[in-house]
Write a protein that holds these residues in place. Structure first.
Motif, short mmCIF file in Angstrom:
data_model
loop_
_atom_site.label_atom_id
_atom_site.label_comp_id
_atom_site.label_asym_id
_atom_site.label_seq_id
_atom_site.Cartn_x
_atom_site.Cartn_y
_atom_site.Cartn_z
N GLY A 220 -15.96 -28.74 1.11
CA GLY A 220 -16.81 -27.59 1.36
C GLY A 220 -16.26 -26.70 2.45
O GLY A 220 -15.12 -26.84 2.88
N ALA A 221 -17.08 -25.77 2.87
CA ALA A 221 -16.71 -24.82 3.91
C ALA A 221 -17.41 -25.19 5.21
O ALA A 221 -18.59 -25.52 5.21
N TRP A 222 -16.67 -25.15 6.30
CA TRP A 222 -17.15 -25.53 7.62
C TRP A 222 -16.81 -24.41 8.60
O TRP A 222 -15.76 -23.78 8.47
N SER A 223 -17.66 -24.18 9.57
CA SER A 223 -17.36 -23.15 10.57
C SER A 223 -17.89 -23.56 11.93
O SER A 223 -18.77 -24.41 12.04
N GLY A 224 -17.33 -22.94 12.94
CA GLY A 224 -17.75 -23.20 14.30
C GLY A 224 -17.07 -22.24 15.25
O GLY A 224 -16.35 -21.33 14.84
N VAL A 225 -17.29 -22.45 16.53
CA VAL A 225 -16.68 -21.65 17.57
C VAL A 225 -16.09 -22.60 18.60
O VAL A 225 -16.78 -23.49 19.09
N THR A 226 -14.80 -22.44 18.88
CA THR A 226 -14.11 -23.24 19.89
C THR A 226 -13.50 -22.28 20.90
O THR A 226 -12.79 -21.35 20.51
N ASP A 227 -13.78 -22.49 22.16
CA ASP A 227 -13.29 -21.60 23.23
C ASP A 227 -13.63 -20.14 22.95
O ASP A 227 -12.82 -19.25 23.20
N LEU B 269 -17.60 -28.42 13.87
CA LEU B 269 -17.89 -27.48 12.80
C LEU B 269 -19.17 -27.86 12.08
O LEU B 269 -19.53 -29.03 12.00
N THR B 270 -19.85 -26.85 11.56
CA THR B 270 -21.08 -27.03 10.80
C THR B 270 -20.82 -26.61 9.37
O THR B 270 -20.15 -25.60 9.12
N GLY C 143 -20.92 -15.83 13.28
CA GLY C 143 -20.10 -15.72 14.46
C GLY C 143 -18.75 -15.05 14.23
O GLY C 143 -17.91 -15.03 15.11
N LEU C 144 -18.54 -14.49 13.03
CA LEU C 144 -17.29 -13.80 12.76
C LEU C 144 -17.35 -12.37 13.29
O LEU C 144 -18.43 -11.84 13.53
N PRO C 145 -16.19 -11.73 13.45
CA PRO C 145 -16.20 -10.33 13.89
C PRO C 145 -17.03 -9.48 12.94
O PRO C 145 -17.13 -9.77 11.76
N THR C 146 -17.62 -8.41 13.47
CA THR C 146 -18.46 -7.54 12.64
C THR C 146 -17.61 -6.76 11.66
O THR C 146 -16.40 -6.66 11.81
N GLY C 147 -18.24 -6.24 10.64
CA GLY C 147 -17.55 -5.45 9.64
C GLY C 147 -17.11 -6.26 8.43
O GLY C 147 -16.52 -5.73 7.52
N LEU C 148 -17.41 -7.56 8.41
CA LEU C 148 -17.09 -8.38 7.25
C LEU C 148 -18.28 -8.41 6.31
O LEU C 148 -19.42 -8.30 6.74
N PRO C 149 -18.03 -8.57 5.00
CA PRO C 149 -19.16 -8.64 4.07
C PRO C 149 -20.00 -9.88 4.32
O PRO C 149 -19.50 -10.90 4.77
N ALA C 150 -21.29 -9.78 4.03
CA ALA C 150 -22.20 -10.91 4.23
C ALA C 150 -22.00 -11.98 3.16
O ALA C 150 -22.37 -13.11 3.35
N GLU C 151 -21.45 -11.61 2.02
CA GLU C 151 -21.19 -12.56 0.94
C GLU C 151 -19.76 -12.40 0.49
O GLU C 151 -19.13 -11.37 0.68
N LEU C 152 -19.23 -13.45 -0.14
CA LEU C 152 -17.88 -13.37 -0.69
C LEU C 152 -17.85 -12.40 -1.85
O LEU C 152 -18.83 -12.28 -2.59
N PRO C 153 -16.73 -11.71 -2.02
CA PRO C 153 -16.63 -10.80 -3.16
C PRO C 153 -16.69 -11.58 -4.47
O PRO C 153 -16.26 -12.73 -4.53
N THR C 154 -17.25 -10.95 -5.48
CA THR C 154 -17.30 -11.61 -6.79
C THR C 154 -15.95 -11.54 -7.45
O THR C 154 -15.10 -10.71 -7.09
N GLY C 155 -15.71 -12.41 -8.39
CA GLY C 155 -14.47 -12.38 -9.14
C GLY C 155 -13.35 -13.19 -8.54
O GLY C 155 -12.25 -13.17 -9.06
N ILE C 156 -13.61 -13.92 -7.45
CA ILE C 156 -12.56 -14.77 -6.90
C ILE C 156 -12.50 -16.01 -7.78
O ILE C 156 -13.49 -16.71 -7.93
N PRO C 157 -11.33 -16.25 -8.37
CA PRO C 157 -11.25 -17.40 -9.28
C PRO C 157 -11.35 -18.71 -8.53
O PRO C 157 -10.84 -18.84 -7.43
N ALA C 158 -12.02 -19.65 -9.14
CA ALA C 158 -12.13 -21.00 -8.57
C ALA C 158 -10.79 -21.69 -8.79
O ALA C 158 -10.09 -21.41 -9.76
#
Length: 153
Positions: A49-56, A126-127, A137-152
């Motif tokens: 799965g996907a995990w995220s966090g903030v270190t330093d 990571l959570t 916690g990512l920099p602003t200006g990124l989409p709130a959801e992943l773009p569609t059409g990314i192949p698995a």
């Protein structure tokens, strides 16, 4: 979108926006993969799965799908595999040659929190993130959801 942000989207795409064990249904799985842990120990849940966090003060994103892993941290994009040395380990190579997060040991995993200690000294807590959503916690200006059409994968 910055290179790190683009790498993050690619890393999260490795998970296929979620996982499904439907292919294994009824096949009588007999052995654990490196992303599964048996009987307690340092890792007691799947690291898929996907995990995220903030270190330093900097965002970290880890994506694991089967034996494939990717991490985006501190402007570096690193990919590789999950190996089993008695417990799951992350063995990665960074595109830019950075070595801060190339060999990681899973210290603990309860299915929602994952702690990875890297040989170079960093320790990430990571959570697990919601499938299809970018971590908080990512920099602003990124989409709130992943773009569609990314192949698995």
């Amino acid at each position: 979108m910055s290179v790190a942000a683009a790498g993050l989207v690619a890393a999260l795409a490795l998970t296929g926006c979620g996982s499904s064990d439907s292919d294994d249904a009824g096949k009588g799985k007999t052995s654990a993969t490196p992303t599964e842990a048996g009987g307690g120990g340092a890792a007691s849940g799947s690291i898929d799965g996907a995990w995220s966090g903030v270190t330093d003060g900097k965002p970290i994103a880890l994506s694991v799908s089967g034996k494939t892993a990717a991490v985006v941290a501190d402007g570096h994009v690193c990919t590789g595999e999950v190996t089993d040395h008695g417990k799951p380990m992350l063995s990665l190579k960074c595109a830019d040659g950075n070595t801060d997060r190339t060999m990681g040991s899973i210290e603990s995993n309860d299915g929602t929190k994952l702690v990875v200690s890297w040989d170079a000294g960093a320790k990430d807590t990571l959570t697990k993130t919601e499938p299809g959503k970018l971590p908080k916690g990512l920099p602003t200006g990124l989409p709130a959801e992943l773009p569609t059409g990314i192949p698995a994968p």
